[in-house]
Design an enzyme around this catalytic site. Structure first.
Site, PDB file in Angstrom:
ATOM      1  CB  CYS A   1     -15.029  -9.141   7.866  1.00  0.00           C
ATOM      2  SG  CYS A   1     -13.776  -7.895   8.209  1.00  0.00           S
TER       3      CYS A   1
ATOM      4  CE  LYS B   1      -5.908  -0.727  11.225  1.00  0.00           C
ATOM      5  NZ  LYS B   1      -6.860  -1.364  10.284  1.00  0.00           N
TER       6      LYS B   1
ATOM      7  CB  CYS C   1      -9.177  -9.423   2.719  1.00  0.00           C
ATOM      8  SG  CYS C   1      -9.308  -8.932   4.448  1.00  0.00           S
TER       9      CYS C   1
ATOM     10  CE  LYS D   1      -7.333   3.212   9.054  1.00  0.00           C
ATOM     11  NZ  LYS D   1      -8.443   2.401   8.517  1.00  0.00           N
TER      12      LYS D   1
ATOM     13  CB  CYS E   1     -13.867  -3.803   1.696  1.00  0.00           C
ATOM     14  SG  CYS E   1     -14.477  -5.468   2.054  1.00  0.00           S
TER      15      CYS E   1
ATOM     16  NE  ARG F   1      -2.515   1.801   9.526  1.00  0.00           N
ATOM     17  CZ  ARG F   1      -3.064   0.621   9.262  1.00  0.00           C
ATOM     18  NH1 ARG F   1      -3.999   0.516   8.342  1.00  0.00           N
ATOM     19  NH2 ARG F   1      -2.688  -0.444   9.925  1.00  0.00           N
TER      20      ARG F   1
ATOM     21  CB  CYS G   1     -12.030  -1.971   4.671  1.00  0.00           C
ATOM     22  SG  CYS G   1     -11.030  -2.870   5.867  1.00  0.00           S
TER      23      CYS G   1
ATOM     24  NE  ARG H   1      -3.580  -0.226   2.716  1.00  0.00           N
ATOM     25  CZ  ARG H   1      -4.129  -0.694   3.852  1.00  0.00           C
ATOM     26  NH1 ARG H   1      -3.823  -0.132   5.016  1.00  0.00           N
ATOM     27  NH2 ARG H   1      -4.952  -1.710   3.833  1.00  0.00           N
TER      28      ARG H   1
HETATM   29 FE1  SRM Z   1      -8.996  -1.938   6.218  1.00  0.00          FE
HETATM   30  C1  SRM Z   1      -7.665  -4.553   7.888  1.00  0.00           C
HETATM   31  C2  SRM Z   1      -8.188  -3.324   3.307  1.00  0.00           C
HETATM   32  C3  SRM Z   1      -9.665   0.987   4.696  1.00  0.00           C
HETATM   33  C4  SRM Z   1     -10.650  -0.878   9.018  1.00  0.00           C
HETATM   34  N1  SRM Z   1      -8.028  -3.630   5.712  1.00  0.00           N
HETATM   35  C5  SRM Z   1      -7.499  -4.546   6.543  1.00  0.00           C
HETATM   36  C6  SRM Z   1      -6.664  -5.562   5.781  1.00  0.00           C
HETATM   37  C7  SRM Z   1      -5.251  -5.073   5.734  1.00  0.00           C
HETATM   38  C8  SRM Z   1      -6.759  -7.002   6.286  1.00  0.00           C
HETATM   39  C9  SRM Z   1      -5.725  -7.468   7.271  1.00  0.00           C
HETATM   40  O1  SRM Z   1      -5.479  -6.807   8.288  1.00  0.00           O
HETATM   41  O2  SRM Z   1      -5.185  -8.555   7.029  1.00  0.00           O
HETATM   42  C10 SRM Z   1      -7.340  -5.456   4.392  1.00  0.00           C
HETATM   43  C11 SRM Z   1      -6.504  -5.858   3.193  1.00  0.00           C
HETATM   44  C12 SRM Z   1      -7.378  -6.383   2.089  1.00  0.00           C
HETATM   45  C13 SRM Z   1      -6.680  -6.548   0.806  1.00  0.00           C
HETATM   46  O3  SRM Z   1      -6.478  -7.709   0.376  1.00  0.00           O
HETATM   47  O4  SRM Z   1      -6.334  -5.570   0.162  1.00  0.00           O
HETATM   48  C14 SRM Z   1      -7.870  -4.044   4.439  1.00  0.00           C
HETATM   49  N2  SRM Z   1      -8.827  -1.264   4.373  1.00  0.00           N
HETATM   50  C15 SRM Z   1      -8.573  -2.026   3.282  1.00  0.00           C
HETATM   51  C16 SRM Z   1      -8.801  -1.249   2.005  1.00  0.00           C
HETATM   52  C17 SRM Z   1      -7.855  -1.627   0.884  1.00  0.00           C
HETATM   53  C18 SRM Z   1     -10.256  -1.457   1.582  1.00  0.00           C
HETATM   54  C19 SRM Z   1     -10.641  -0.919   0.240  1.00  0.00           C
HETATM   55  O5  SRM Z   1     -11.531  -1.546  -0.317  1.00  0.00           O
HETATM   56  O6  SRM Z   1     -10.137   0.091  -0.214  1.00  0.00           O
HETATM   57  C20 SRM Z   1      -8.649   0.187   2.544  1.00  0.00           C
HETATM   58  C21 SRM Z   1      -7.231   0.654   2.515  1.00  0.00           C
HETATM   59  C22 SRM Z   1      -7.133   2.042   3.041  1.00  0.00           C
HETATM   60  C23 SRM Z   1      -5.786   2.665   2.923  1.00  0.00           C
HETATM   61  O7  SRM Z   1      -5.409   3.041   1.820  1.00  0.00           O
HETATM   62  O8  SRM Z   1      -5.126   2.843   3.942  1.00  0.00           O
HETATM   63  C24 SRM Z   1      -9.080  -0.015   3.984  1.00  0.00           C
HETATM   64  N3  SRM Z   1      -9.907  -0.211   6.791  1.00  0.00           N
HETATM   65  C25 SRM Z   1     -10.183   0.837   5.964  1.00  0.00           C
HETATM   66  C26 SRM Z   1     -11.122   1.713   6.592  1.00  0.00           C
HETATM   67  C27 SRM Z   1     -11.739   2.968   5.967  1.00  0.00           C
HETATM   68  C28 SRM Z   1     -11.052   4.221   6.386  1.00  0.00           C
HETATM   69  O9  SRM Z   1     -10.055   4.182   7.101  1.00  0.00           O
HETATM   70  O10 SRM Z   1     -11.530   5.263   5.988  1.00  0.00           O
HETATM   71  C29 SRM Z   1     -11.418   1.166   7.824  1.00  0.00           C
HETATM   72  C30 SRM Z   1     -12.462   1.687   8.842  1.00  0.00           C
HETATM   73  C31 SRM Z   1     -12.015   2.879   9.589  1.00  0.00           C
HETATM   74  C32 SRM Z   1     -11.266   2.482  10.816  1.00  0.00           C
HETATM   75  O11 SRM Z   1     -10.060   2.233  10.713  1.00  0.00           O
HETATM   76  O12 SRM Z   1     -11.883   2.401  11.883  1.00  0.00           O
HETATM   77  C33 SRM Z   1     -10.641  -0.034   7.938  1.00  0.00           C
HETATM   78  N4  SRM Z   1      -9.099  -2.582   8.131  1.00  0.00           N
HETATM   79  C34 SRM Z   1      -9.890  -2.041   9.114  1.00  0.00           C
HETATM   80  C35 SRM Z   1      -9.804  -2.860  10.288  1.00  0.00           C
HETATM   81  C36 SRM Z   1     -10.521  -2.601  11.628  1.00  0.00           C
HETATM   82  C37 SRM Z   1      -9.676  -1.704  12.436  1.00  0.00           C
HETATM   83  C38 SRM Z   1     -10.220  -1.361  13.795  1.00  0.00           C
HETATM   84  O13 SRM Z   1      -9.397  -0.999  14.628  1.00  0.00           O
HETATM   85  O14 SRM Z   1     -11.395  -1.385  14.038  1.00  0.00           O
HETATM   86  C39 SRM Z   1      -8.950  -3.926   9.966  1.00  0.00           C
HETATM   87  C40 SRM Z   1      -8.548  -5.081  10.876  1.00  0.00           C
HETATM   88  C41 SRM Z   1      -7.445  -4.738  11.811  1.00  0.00           C
HETATM   89  O15 SRM Z   1      -6.816  -3.698  11.748  1.00  0.00           O
HETATM   90  O16 SRM Z   1      -7.208  -5.584  12.672  1.00  0.00           O
HETATM   91  C42 SRM Z   1      -8.528  -3.726   8.604  1.00  0.00           C
HETATM   92 FE1  SF4 Z   2     -11.011  -7.454   4.595  1.00  0.00          FE
HETATM   93 FE2  SF4 Z   2     -12.974  -6.997   6.291  1.00  0.00          FE
HETATM   94 FE3  SF4 Z   2     -11.520  -4.976   5.397  1.00  0.00          FE
HETATM   95 FE4  SF4 Z   2     -13.191  -6.154   3.787  1.00  0.00          FE
HETATM   96  S1  SF4 Z   2     -13.758  -5.053   5.644  1.00  0.00           S
HETATM   97  S2  SF4 Z   2     -11.045  -5.650   3.289  1.00  0.00           S
HETATM   98  S3  SF4 Z   2     -13.114  -8.248   4.432  1.00  0.00           S
HETATM   99  S4  SF4 Z   2     -10.783  -6.608   6.665  1.00  0.00           S
END
Ligand code: SRM
Ligand code: SF4
Length: 577
Positions: free
Chosen positions: A479, A215, A440, A217, A434, A151, A483, A82
């Site tokens: 899930c 993390k 993922c 943001k 997502c 980030r 995201c 990323r």
């Molecule tokens: Fe996310 C984890 C993809 C935005 C909340 N996210 C992941 C992971 C890295 C899975 C992992 O930990 O193994 C996913 C990788 C999937 C893949 O194969 O690419 C993933 N997140 C994404 C992306 C690519 C989704 C998308 O469709 O674009 C986004 C990348 C953003 C970036 O460029 O940095 C993405 N993730 C978000 C957002 C939206 C936002 O930030 O505006 C969220 C919700 C906001 C937040 O953080 O509360 C988000 N991702 C999570 C979480 C839950 C975190 C939490 O503390 O609640 C995880 C799981 C974790 O961190 O344990 C996670």
């Molecule tokens: Fe993976 Fe869940 Fe984030 Fe979708 S919402 S990319 S399934 S961690």
């Protein structure tokens, strides 16, 4: 300056990641040794936590997992990288370089993310160094794109829209650069930079040896468009203008989306506005909020480690006081700002500076060539002639920005030639999914691969109800981690298991109110059965300009929120299917 970040936690044991970080010698771990091990495509387990700070995740192809398991083969391991692109802006030349990396070193696609940047999937271990070195050649990096640090900083997308938008971009870059970890580990490991004499890990004056509990943001919004969903972020800056000039930013803290099904002490939450700062103070505010979270965030239970839980636990006032203590002065009172909507203004528009932009809808952020919509080739063709820039949006769309009036016709022709400009329903254009399967590791259900087909079915219902041109913000995730920020969508589906989703309704169209659970654990048939009558009823009963997310509450299908700015799945009005 802290020599350690260990908090006054009541829970005795620190989470495993705290030890990994503390022992990592400023994020180096044994990554170098792991890269030299050709027996496996993987890295050591602890190192896979550290590589996140370097911007990449170890993954395996889940479509192949069972079969390879049966054959006792190692999972089909590859890496997702990323990029850190604060504000999401790249030059056409950089875009060409990035699409070359996708072709040569990854799976041939570019994935625009919901946080204004790019991901490459499918990089095998042997391609990691060449890929990251090529990213560096494009004058970009992947530092701190993931991991327990600040980030990629995102901001309202089109920098040409007004001076306030240009300032937001500049602030996003400042916040990103100034709050970056100081370790040179990334340069050493991926570019072969020589270690400084003595070899001691460098000092991390802001983060200390254990970085943040989780993390972190940041987002900057320029009203009236809340295209970054500013209240979903740990820290939000909301631009305040007077007489056409930015006088500063309202500051919100404690937003976040992730939760775990069935664990009611985890929940999405929208941020609280705690005050106002001038543009000059903004980086210091970012620094102070990070310090407050660094010292008070939960380092025992990672599920409770995000800033939103710190704010809930301490209370908003106490957290604010802690921020002000680090800042050395009180925050001024917030000015208050209102938003008119989330999402992007798609299609053509002209900026006050006379340039044109085309905001291109990228379904679920995936830039690839389909037979009738050749996005990858088309964007390369545009990059070859474009003299402005490309800007990723926080809704995984792409703006071809800064188009000189004399270049507009040429770019319009390329959009047509490659099938990029296609008539799509308002529902599809306002949708996000997502990534989920197959890359993922946390996905419980399909998302990116499934939503397009489901929308085709919902489009038929919308058409029948006379709603073809009615935007309804629809988001899906595989899930509950959130995201695609589903809990801020008018309609959301959140994966629970193969083919099954929780259905949420009723978020505010301006991104200020979370939605609520409407049906639990439903399959496609039940989703369509639930939504069809609602959409017809909405079409017949809505008031002028009334959005679906507001109507479901007025019509009594969802109760207005009673839980402040957080929710959990067990609110009494949730209906089991
Ligand atoms: Fe996310 C984890 C993809 C935005 C909340 N996210 C992941 C992971 C890295 C899975 C992992 O930990 O193994 C996913 C990788 C999937 C893949 O194969 O690419 C993933 N997140 C994404 C992306 C690519 C989704 C998308 O469709 O674009 C986004 C990348 C953003 C970036 O460029 O940095 C993405 N993730 C978000 C957002 C939206 C936002 O930030 O505006 C969220 C919700 C906001 C937040 O953080 O509360 C988000 N991702 C999570 C979480 C839950 C975190 C939490 O503390 O609640 C995880 C799981 C974790 O961190 O344990 C996670
Ligand atoms: Fe993976 Fe869940 Fe984030 Fe979708 S919402 S990319 S399934 S961690």
């Amino acid at each position: 300056m802290p020599d350690t970040n260990l908090p006054p936690s009541k829970t005795p044991a620190l989470s495993k990641n705290e030890g990994i970080k503390a022992r990592s010698r400023a994020l180096r771990g044994t990554i170098a040794e792991g890269m030299g091990n050709i027996v496996t495509g993987a890295l050591a387990e602890d190192d896979t936590q550290l590589t996140k700070f370097h911007g990449f995740y170890q993954q395996d192809d889940r479509d192949l997992r069972a079969e390879r398991g049966r054959k006792r083969m190692e999972p089909a391991i590859s890496f997702m990288a990323r990029l850190r692109i604060p504000g999401g802006r790249v030059s056409p030349q950089q875009w060409l370089q990035l699409s070359e990396i996708a072709r040569e070193r990854a799976n041939g696609t570019i994935r625009l993310t919901t946080r204004q940047t790019i991901q490459f999937h499918g990089i095998i271990k042997g391609n990691l160094r060449p890929a990251l070195s090529a990213v560096n050649d494009a004058l970009l990096d992947t530092i701190a794109a993931c991991g327990d640090v600040n980030r990629n900083v995102i901001c309202t997308s089109n920098p040409h829209a007004s001076p306030a938008h240009m300032e937001a971009l500049a602030l996003a870059r400042r916040l990103s650069d100034e709050l970056l970890p100081k370790t040179r580990a990334w340069h050493e490991l991926w570019l072969g930079e020589e270690r400084v004499a003595g070899g001691e890990p460098e000092d991390e004056p802001l983060y200390g040896t254990t970085y943040l509990p989780r993390k972190f943001k940041m987002a900057i919004a320029v009203p009236p468009q809340n295209d970054v969903d500013v209240f979903a972020h740990d820290l939000g800056f909301i631009s305040i203008e007077r007489d056409g000039a930015v006088i500063g930013y309202d500051v919100s803290v404690g937003g976040g989306m992730g939760m775990t099904h069935g664990e009611t002490d985890t929940f999405p939450r929208t941020g609280d506005v705690i005050g106002f700062c001038t543009p000059e103070e903004a980086v210091a505010v970012g620094d102070a909020v990070i310090r407050a979270q660094r010292d008070h965030g939960d380092r025992s239970v990672r599920k409770h480690a995000r800033l939103k839980y710190t704010v809930e636990r301490m209370g908003v006032d106490a957290f604010k006081a802690e921020v002000e203590r680090h800042l050395g002065h009180k925050l001024a009172p917030a000015h208050g700002a209102s938003f008119t909507g989330t999402g992007d203004h798609l299609g053509w528009s002209q900026s006050p500076d006379g340039t044109w932009q085309y905001c291109l809808f990228i379904e679920n952020g995936r830039v690839h060539d389909l037979p009738d919509r050749r996005l990858l080739s088309g964007l390369r063709a545009i990059a070859n002639v474009h003299r402005g820039e490309f800007v990723m949006t926080a809704n995984h769309n792409l703006i071809v920005a800064g188009i000189a009036p004399e270049d507009k016709a040429g770019i319009a022709a390329l959009l047509l030639q490659y099938g990029m400009e296609q008539g799509m329903s308002a529902l599809r254009l306002a949708s996000m999914a997502c990534v989920a399967l197959p890359t993922c590791g946390l996905a419980l259900s399909e998302s990116e691969r499934y939503l397009p087909g489901l929308i085709t079915k919902l489009d038929a219902v919308m058409e029948e109800a006379g709603l073809r041109d009615q935007p309804i913000v629809l988001r899906m995730t595989g899930c509950p981690n959130g995201c695609a920020r589903p809990y801020l969508a008018e309609i959301a589906m959140v994966g629970r298991g193969p083919g099954r989703y929780n259905l949420y309704l009723g978020a505010a169209p301006d991104g200020t109110r979370l939605n609520k659970l409407y049906r639990r654990d439903v399959d496609e048939k039940a989703i369509l059965e639930a939504l069809t009558p609602l959409l017809h009823e909405y079409a017949a009963g809505r008031e002028e300009g009334e959005r679906f997310g507001d109507w479901v509450i007025r019509a009594g299908h969802i109760q207005a929120t009673t839980a402040g700015n957080r929710f959990h799945e067990d609110l009494p009005e949730a209906v089991a299917a």
